[in-house]
Design a protein around this motif. Structure first.
Motif, PDB file in Angstrom:
ATOM      1  N   MET A 133       5.091  11.025  -2.546  1.00  0.00           N
ATOM      2  CA  MET A 133       4.075  10.797  -3.570  1.00  0.00           C
ATOM      3  C   MET A 133       3.422  12.102  -4.043  1.00  0.00           C
ATOM      4  SD  MET A 133       3.965   7.485  -4.047  1.00  0.00           S
ATOM      5  CE  MET A 133       5.039   6.299  -3.220  1.00  0.00           C
ATOM      6  N   GLN A 150      -4.406   9.720  -7.583  1.00  0.00           N
ATOM      7  CA  GLN A 150      -4.061  10.025  -6.188  1.00  0.00           C
ATOM      8  C   GLN A 150      -4.359   8.828  -5.284  1.00  0.00           C
ATOM      9  OE1 GLN A 150      -6.466  13.567  -5.867  1.00  0.00           O
ATOM     10  NE2 GLN A 150      -4.689  14.920  -6.116  1.00  0.00           N
ATOM     11  N   GLN A 152      -4.334   5.715  -6.121  1.00  0.00           N
ATOM     12  CA  GLN A 152      -3.348   4.668  -6.350  1.00  0.00           C
ATOM     13  C   GLN A 152      -2.014   5.031  -5.692  1.00  0.00           C
ATOM     14  OE1 GLN A 152      -3.076   1.681  -6.373  1.00  0.00           O
ATOM     15  NE2 GLN A 152      -3.564   1.025  -8.470  1.00  0.00           N
ATOM     16  N   ARG A 153      -1.652   6.313  -5.687  1.00  0.00           N
ATOM     17  CA  ARG A 153      -0.421   6.717  -5.005  1.00  0.00           C
ATOM     18  C   ARG A 153      -0.542   6.523  -3.498  1.00  0.00           C
ATOM     19  NH1 ARG A 153       0.684  12.525  -6.747  1.00  0.00           N
ATOM     20  NH2 ARG A 153      -1.300  12.445  -7.848  1.00  0.00           N
ATOM     21  N   GLU A 183       1.390   9.025 -14.156  1.00  0.00           N
ATOM     22  CA  GLU A 183       1.736   9.331 -12.755  1.00  0.00           C
ATOM     23  C   GLU A 183       2.226   8.079 -12.031  1.00  0.00           C
ATOM     24  OE1 GLU A 183      -1.350  10.880 -10.324  1.00  0.00           O
ATOM     25  OE2 GLU A 183      -1.858  12.526 -11.673  1.00  0.00           O
ATOM     26  N   ILE A 184       1.443   7.018 -12.155  1.00  0.00           N
ATOM     27  CA  ILE A 184       1.752   5.792 -11.409  1.00  0.00           C
ATOM     28  C   ILE A 184       2.991   5.106 -11.978  1.00  0.00           C
ATOM     29  CG2 ILE A 184       0.864   3.541 -10.685  1.00  0.00           C
ATOM     30  CD1 ILE A 184      -0.461   6.141  -9.446  1.00  0.00           C
ATOM     31  N   VAL A 187       6.036   6.677 -10.583  1.00  0.00           N
ATOM     32  CA  VAL A 187       6.317   6.253  -9.200  1.00  0.00           C
ATOM     33  C   VAL A 187       7.006   4.890  -9.201  1.00  0.00           C
ATOM     34  CG1 VAL A 187       5.277   5.532  -7.011  1.00  0.00           C
ATOM     35  CG2 VAL A 187       4.427   7.586  -8.169  1.00  0.00           C
TER      36      VAL A 187
END
Length: 249
Positions: A133, A150, A152-153, A183-184, A187
């Motif tokens: 992550m 961050q 949420q990761r 970002e999310i 992922v």
């Protein structure tokens, strides 16, 4: 046909006199991604909470990986519920991290309690996920020291640490600004590329169209329309679906 991971038949749920789910039926195969879209209050989150055992259904039947969780509204014994629950992981929209735990402990705590892993095993798993992550340097930090993206990761890492076979996302970007949202979504996209079985409740229409194998539009506790994502997002048949998709265009 691939292995069936979820088979839901006529699931219903009420809170008092308010019926929030009406005869919800769908299935999901291993390695596929299902997106669920719809306005607030349409029952999307309640459906996820029933499948992940945070709420109990009033009626209908649900199988997860071939194991019945409930049938005609009657649940299996508690021990079997717990076993089935280990197939699923849920990432919340509001992170739900323990504020008084470090990032590392947020990811190791459930591993030790639920999977009975040793501290060494749990930490090894946690560090591997944090590296994935891009958060390897945040293990000793606390949630208040992290950005929303961050946090949420970390939430995703915590869910993955329990080795779920189906991962559920409930509006994972709703509390984030556009940059952190990317970002999310990246992922989740990487998990889809690895063929992780997922159910994603989201308002990110282009993202849902791009990663999903199947899509469902819900409103008022009903499945109004479902199908392959290209058809649902680009050529919906139901007037209400057309209006909803167009509002995000």
């Amino acid at each position: 046909m691939n292995e069936l991971m979820i088979k839901a038949d006529n699931i219903s749920k009420s809170f008092g006199t308010l019926e929030v789910l009406h005869d919800i039926s769908f299935s999901l195969e291993k390695g596929n991604v299902l997106s669920i879209i719809g306005p607030s209050g349409s029952g999307k989150s309640t459906l996820l909470r029933i499948i992940t055992q945070l709420e109990r259904a009033d009626g209908g039947s649900l199988e997860i990986k071939g194991s019945k969780l409930f049938e005609n509204g009657v649940y299996v014994k508690a021990e079997e519920q717990k076993r089935i629950g280990r197939y699923t992981g849920l990432v919340f929209q509001s992170f739900n991290l323990f504020p008084h735990f470090s990032v590392l402990r947020n990811i190791t705590e459930a591993q030790r309690a639920v999977l009975k892993r040793s501290r060494e095993e749990a930490e090894e798993k946690a560090y591997a996920l944090l590296k994935r992550m891009s958060l390897a340097d945040k293990a000793k930090s606390y949630p208040c020291e992290l950005s929303g993206g961050q946090m949420q990761r970390v939430s995703i890492a915590r869910a993955l640490a329990l080795d779920p076979e189906i991962l559920f996302f409930d509006e994972p970007t709703s509390a984030l600004d556009p940059e952190l949202t990317r970002e999310i979504l990246n992922v989740i996209r990487s998990l889809a590329e690895e063929k992780m079985t997922m159910v994603v409740v989201t308002h990110e229409m282009n993202f849902a169209k791009g990663i999903s194998d199947h899509a469902i539009f819900m409103e008022g506790g009903y499945i109004v329309e479902e199908g392959d994502p290209i058809s649902l997002f680009e050529n919906p048949q139901n007037k209400r679906t057309q209006e909803f998709v167009k509002s995000f265009g």
